[in-house]
Scaffold this motif. Structure first.
Motif, mmCIF file in Angstrom:
data_model
loop_
_atom_site.group_PDB
_atom_site.id
_atom_site.type_symbol
_atom_site.label_atom_id
_atom_site.label_comp_id
_atom_site.label_asym_id
_atom_site.label_seq_id
_atom_site.Cartn_x
_atom_site.Cartn_y
_atom_site.Cartn_z
ATOM 1 N N HIS A 159 0.825 -1.207 0.000
ATOM 2 C CA HIS A 159 0.000 0.000 0.000
ATOM 3 C C HIS A 159 0.862 1.261 0.000
ATOM 4 N N HIS A 160 2.039 1.245 0.635
ATOM 5 C CA HIS A 160 2.954 2.392 0.555
ATOM 6 C C HIS A 160 3.496 2.544 -0.860
ATOM 7 N N HIS A 161 3.834 1.421 -1.451
ATOM 8 C CA HIS A 161 4.356 1.404 -2.823
ATOM 9 C C HIS A 161 3.327 2.014 -3.782
ATOM 10 N N LEU A 162 2.058 1.643 -3.627
ATOM 11 C CA LEU A 162 1.007 2.167 -4.500
ATOM 12 C C LEU A 162 0.782 3.658 -4.277
ATOM 13 N N PHE A 163 0.840 4.100 -3.028
ATOM 14 C CA PHE A 163 0.667 5.533 -2.758
ATOM 15 C C PHE A 163 1.809 6.351 -3.353
ATOM 16 N N VAL A 164 3.024 5.858 -3.253
ATOM 17 C CA VAL A 164 4.164 6.544 -3.865
ATOM 18 C C VAL A 164 3.972 6.581 -5.384
ATOM 19 N N GLY A 165 3.507 5.478 -5.962
ATOM 20 C CA GLY A 165 3.251 5.419 -7.402
ATOM 21 C C GLY A 165 2.161 6.382 -7.837
ATOM 22 N N LEU A 166 1.077 6.451 -7.059
ATOM 23 C CA LEU A 166 0.007 7.404 -7.365
ATOM 24 C C LEU A 166 0.512 8.841 -7.280
ATOM 25 N N GLY A 167 1.315 9.113 -6.268
ATOM 26 C CA GLY A 167 1.886 10.454 -6.130
ATOM 27 C C GLY A 167 2.774 10.803 -7.310
ATOM 28 N N ALA A 168 3.605 9.865 -7.733
ATOM 29 C CA ALA A 168 4.484 10.104 -8.875
ATOM 30 C C ALA A 168 3.670 10.320 -10.144
ATOM 31 N N ALA A 169 2.628 9.517 -10.338
ATOM 32 C CA ALA A 169 1.779 9.672 -11.523
ATOM 33 C C ALA A 169 1.076 11.029 -11.502
ATOM 34 N N ALA A 170 0.625 11.457 -10.337
ATOM 35 C CA ALA A 170 -0.034 12.761 -10.224
ATOM 36 C C ALA A 170 0.937 13.892 -10.534
ATOM 37 N N ILE A 171 2.166 13.779 -10.068
ATOM 38 C CA ILE A 171 3.175 14.807 -10.344
ATOM 39 C C ILE A 171 3.480 14.876 -11.839
ATOM 40 N N VAL A 172 3.638 13.723 -12.468
ATOM 41 C CA VAL A 172 3.921 13.691 -13.912
ATOM 42 C C VAL A 172 2.738 14.268 -14.690
ATOM 43 N N ALA A 173 1.516 13.889 -14.331
ATOM 44 C CA ALA A 173 0.336 14.407 -15.026
ATOM 45 C C ALA A 173 0.211 15.917 -14.816
ATOM 46 N N GLY A 174 0.455 16.378 -13.601
ATOM 47 C CA GLY A 174 0.414 17.816 -13.325
ATOM 48 C C GLY A 174 1.456 18.586 -14.118
ATOM 49 N N ALA A 175 2.662 18.045 -14.179
ATOM 50 C CA ALA A 175 3.728 18.693 -14.953
ATOM 51 C C ALA A 175 3.367 18.736 -16.430
ATOM 52 N N ALA A 176 2.764 17.671 -16.936
ATOM 53 C CA ALA A 176 2.362 17.637 -18.349
ATOM 54 C C ALA A 176 1.294 18.692 -18.634
ATOM 55 N N LEU A 177 0.346 18.863 -17.718
ATOM 56 C CA LEU A 177 -0.687 19.887 -17.900
ATOM 57 C C LEU A 177 -0.098 21.284 -17.858
ATOM 58 N N VAL A 178 0.811 21.531 -16.931
ATOM 59 C CA VAL A 178 1.466 22.843 -16.850
ATOM 60 C C VAL A 178 2.243 23.116 -18.138
#
Length: 191
Positions: A159-178
């Motif tokens: 569950h920690h691994h998945l949360f870190v992965g979700l956070g990384a995916a959110a950061i990448v998606a946010g950077a792509a939108l910016v």
């Protein structure tokens, strides 16, 4: 019932549905899960490809056969439509192969393509090729990210691994939108 048990039994279905309706995050998490050994890499990546293909086919047929429906008409009236239509008219084959990689255009693009004269057979073939590449790419990124996190932080609980992965995916998606918004501003100012 543990999260591992749920993933082993329902992970493939979750990846399929997640990639059909959401996209990158589900494929990325499929890679992380396959790195953990709960699913094989090939089952996760092929299911990501299949879900992406199915979702885009659904939207294509919505554009083709349901263009009079209120939901479809509303989607067709978005500001993004002009940009999608312009790219599609100039580069139909390239656009069909690339739209799923363009942040913010994944859902509207197959609808727009469905309203054009592009044949269903051509779309199915190009969509299958692009979905296969896309599924392998994003699942591989998740797999490599899982390997990197394990290398840096050790073997975290899932569950920690998945949360870190979700956070990384959110950061990448946010950077792509910016980046996309900044690119639009620069393009508008250059015109």
């Amino acid at each position: 019932m543990s999260i591992e048990h749920l993933i082993e039994h329902y992970g493939i279905i979750a990846i399929f549905l997640g990639t059909a309706f959401e996209g990158e995050t589900a494929a990325f998490l499929g890679g992380i899960i396959s790195h953990r050994g709960l699913l094989t890499y090939w089952s996760a990546s092929l299911m990501a490809s299949a879900g992406s293909f199915a979702g885009d086919q659904m939207w294509f047929f919505a554009g083709r056969y349901a263009s009079r429906w209120h939901v479809v008409r509303r989607l067709m009236e978005t500001p993004t439509l002009a940009q999608v239509t312009s790219l599609l008219e100039r580069y139909p084959t390239g656009f069909i192969l690339a739209f799923r990689f363009l942040v913010g255009l994944r859902t509207i693009s197959p609808i727009v393509i469905g309203t054009t004269r592009i044949s269903t057979g051509k779309f199915v073939m190009l969509n299958a090729i692009a979905a296969l590449v896309w599924g392998q790419l994003f699942t591989a990124l998740g797999y490599l990210f899982g390997h990197g996190i394990e290398h840096i932080l050790g073997r975290l609980p899932l569950h920690h691994h998945l949360f870190v992965g979700l956070g990384a995916a959110a950061i990448v998606a946010g950077a792509a939108l910016v980046f996309r918004r900044a690119f639009r501003k620069v393009s508008a100012n250059a015109s």
